[in-house]
Design a protein around this motif. Structure first.
Motif, PDB file in Angstrom:
ATOM      1  N   PRO A  61      15.018 -12.657   0.793  1.00 30.55           N
ATOM      2  CA  PRO A  61      16.008 -13.202  -0.124  1.00 30.55           C
ATOM      3  C   PRO A  61      16.488 -14.597   0.218  1.00 30.55           C
ATOM      4  O   PRO A  61      17.177 -15.213  -0.565  1.00 30.55           O
ATOM      5  N   VAL A  62      16.171 -15.101   1.375  1.00 28.86           N
ATOM      6  CA  VAL A  62      16.595 -16.444   1.753  1.00 28.86           C
ATOM      7  C   VAL A  62      15.366 -17.282   2.022  1.00 28.86           C
ATOM      8  O   VAL A  62      14.274 -16.764   2.226  1.00 28.86           O
ATOM      9  N   GLY A  63      15.528 -18.584   2.048  1.00 25.18           N
ATOM     10  CA  GLY A  63      14.410 -19.474   2.306  1.00 25.18           C
ATOM     11  C   GLY A  63      14.013 -19.454   3.769  1.00 25.18           C
ATOM     12  O   GLY A  63      14.443 -20.308   4.544  1.00 25.18           O
ATOM     13  N   LEU A  64      13.203 -18.481   4.143  1.00 26.50           N
ATOM     14  CA  LEU A  64      12.758 -18.375   5.527  1.00 26.50           C
ATOM     15  C   LEU A  64      11.641 -19.372   5.796  1.00 26.50           C
ATOM     16  O   LEU A  64      10.806 -19.629   4.929  1.00 26.50           O
ATOM     17  N   PRO A  65      11.601 -19.926   6.993  1.00 21.11           N
ATOM     18  CA  PRO A  65      10.476 -20.783   7.343  1.00 21.11           C
ATOM     19  C   PRO A  65       9.169 -19.997   7.306  1.00 21.11           C
ATOM     20  O   PRO A  65       9.163 -18.777   7.430  1.00 21.11           O
ATOM     21  N   GLU A  66       8.066 -20.686   7.119  1.00 18.17           N
ATOM     22  CA  GLU A  66       6.762 -20.039   6.975  1.00 18.17           C
ATOM     23  C   GLU A  66       6.407 -19.191   8.191  1.00 18.17           C
ATOM     24  O   GLU A  66       5.853 -18.109   8.043  1.00 18.17           O
ATOM     25  N   HIS A  67       6.761 -19.632   9.394  1.00 18.71           N
ATOM     26  CA  HIS A  67       6.397 -18.863  10.590  1.00 18.71           C
ATOM     27  C   HIS A  67       7.241 -17.594  10.739  1.00 18.71           C
ATOM     28  O   HIS A  67       6.901 -16.721  11.517  1.00 18.71           O
ATOM     29  N   ARG A  68       8.330 -17.446   9.986  1.00 15.68           N
ATOM     30  CA  ARG A  68       9.174 -16.245  10.035  1.00 15.68           C
ATOM     31  C   ARG A  68       8.797 -15.228   8.960  1.00 15.68           C
ATOM     32  O   ARG A  68       9.268 -14.106   8.983  1.00 15.68           O
ATOM     33  N   ARG A  69       7.975 -15.605   8.008  1.00 19.10           N
ATOM     34  CA  ARG A  69       7.664 -14.712   6.894  1.00 19.10           C
ATOM     35  C   ARG A  69       6.925 -13.454   7.356  1.00 19.10           C
ATOM     36  O   ARG A  69       7.102 -12.383   6.792  1.00 19.10           O
ATOM     37  N   ALA A  70       6.111 -13.555   8.393  1.00 13.75           N
ATOM     38  CA  ALA A  70       5.359 -12.395   8.867  1.00 13.75           C
ATOM     39  C   ALA A  70       6.293 -11.337   9.460  1.00 13.75           C
ATOM     40  O   ALA A  70       6.052 -10.149   9.328  1.00 13.75           O
ATOM     41  N   SER A  71       7.364 -11.769  10.100  1.00 14.41           N
ATOM     42  CA  SER A  71       8.318 -10.832  10.709  1.00 14.41           C
ATOM     43  C   SER A  71       9.669 -10.889   9.983  1.00 14.41           C
ATOM     44  O   SER A  71      10.714 -10.833  10.601  1.00 14.41           O
ATOM     45  N   ALA A  72       9.623 -10.988   8.657  1.00 15.39           N
ATOM     46  CA  ALA A  72      10.851 -11.140   7.873  1.00 15.39           C
ATOM     47  C   ALA A  72      11.788  -9.944   8.040  1.00 15.39           C
ATOM     48  O   ALA A  72      12.998 -10.107   8.081  1.00 15.39           O
ATOM     49  N   CYS A  73      11.247  -8.749   8.177  1.00 17.17           N
ATOM     50  CA  CYS A  73      12.086  -7.558   8.314  1.00 17.17           C
ATOM     51  C   CYS A  73      12.906  -7.632   9.599  1.00 17.17           C
ATOM     52  O   CYS A  73      14.110  -7.400   9.596  1.00 17.17           O
ATOM     53  N   VAL A  74      12.261  -7.971  10.681  1.00 17.84           N
ATOM     54  CA  VAL A  74      12.969  -8.087  11.960  1.00 17.84           C
ATOM     55  C   VAL A  74      13.971  -9.231  11.890  1.00 17.84           C
ATOM     56  O   VAL A  74      15.104  -9.118  12.370  1.00 17.84           O
ATOM     57  N   TYR A  75      13.598 -10.303  11.261  1.00 18.09           N
ATOM     58  CA  TYR A  75      14.462 -11.474  11.160  1.00 18.09           C
ATOM     59  C   TYR A  75      15.711 -11.160  10.338  1.00 18.09           C
ATOM     60  O   TYR A  75      16.799 -11.617  10.655  1.00 18.09           O
ATOM     61  N   MET A  76      15.586 -10.349   9.287  1.00 19.54           N
ATOM     62  CA  MET A  76      16.730 -10.030   8.437  1.00 19.54           C
ATOM     63  C   MET A  76      17.719  -9.104   9.144  1.00 19.54           C
ATOM     64  O   MET A  76      18.859  -8.979   8.710  1.00 19.54           O
TER      65      MET A  76
END
Length: 179
Positions: A61-76
């Motif tokens: 839902p937020v503009g995550l950097p490209e390198h964070r997209r793979a681990s978006a669940c953990v990042y959120m």
């Protein structure tokens, strides 16, 4: 006194009062259950906006950097996006869409719904005063959790539980410094 005035039957009046009383109790219960349902819907929408990327394959839902997209669940799940916690995080808070507002409203409506349902049970043979007071107390706790979350959403920045609004300071009149 009028000689031929009709006599009002007190039995009908008592029965009508009982029917109206029951209707009010049922209406209060229905309002409480509807509030609980609204709380569920708003809480679900808030959770899905934050964690939908984990379970539904939704876009972050937020503009995550490209390198964070793979681990978006953990990042959120990072505290950066947390809606409520015991203390204000030291990292900056990042709002996600409308999550804080929905979560705050959900918690407040949950508290009001629990309190209304608890009050609506007064008069039942199996409900003790302690149960009603406990239900209202639990409702007050949910409202107390939801207010800072809603204040955070309205302010657009993280607001902690220790940060009271200015009207509290004015009414307390300096009593908050007492030990």
């Amino acid at each position: 006194m009028v000689q031929d005035a009709p006599v009002v039957a007190t039995g009908l009046t008592v029965r009508a009062t009982a029917v109206v009383g029951r209707a009010v109790v049922v209406l209060v219960r229905v309002v409480g259950v509807v509030l609980l349902g609204v709380s569920v819907v708003w809480g679900w929408r808030a959770s899905w906006a934050r964690f939908g990327v984990c379970f539904g394959g939704a876009e972050p839902p937020v503009g995550l950097p490209e390198h964070r997209r793979a681990s978006a669940c953990v990042y959120m799940q990072d505290d950066t996006y947390a809606q409520y916690m015991a203390r204000v995080p030291e990292v900056p808070w990042v709002p996600i869409e409308d999550v804080a507002r929905l979560e705050g409203l959900s918690l407040i409506v949950l508290g009001v719904g629990v309190a209304v349902v608890a009050v609506s049970l007064v008069g039942r043979w199996f409900v003790w005063l302690l149960s009603v007071v406990g239900g209202v107390g639990v409702g007050a706790v949910w409202v107390a959790l939801g207010v800072p979350v809603l204040r955070t959403a309205l302010a657009g920045e993280r607001v902690g539980y220790g940060d009271e609004p200015s009207w509290v300071r004015r009414r307390a009149g300096g009593l908050r410094d007492l030990r």
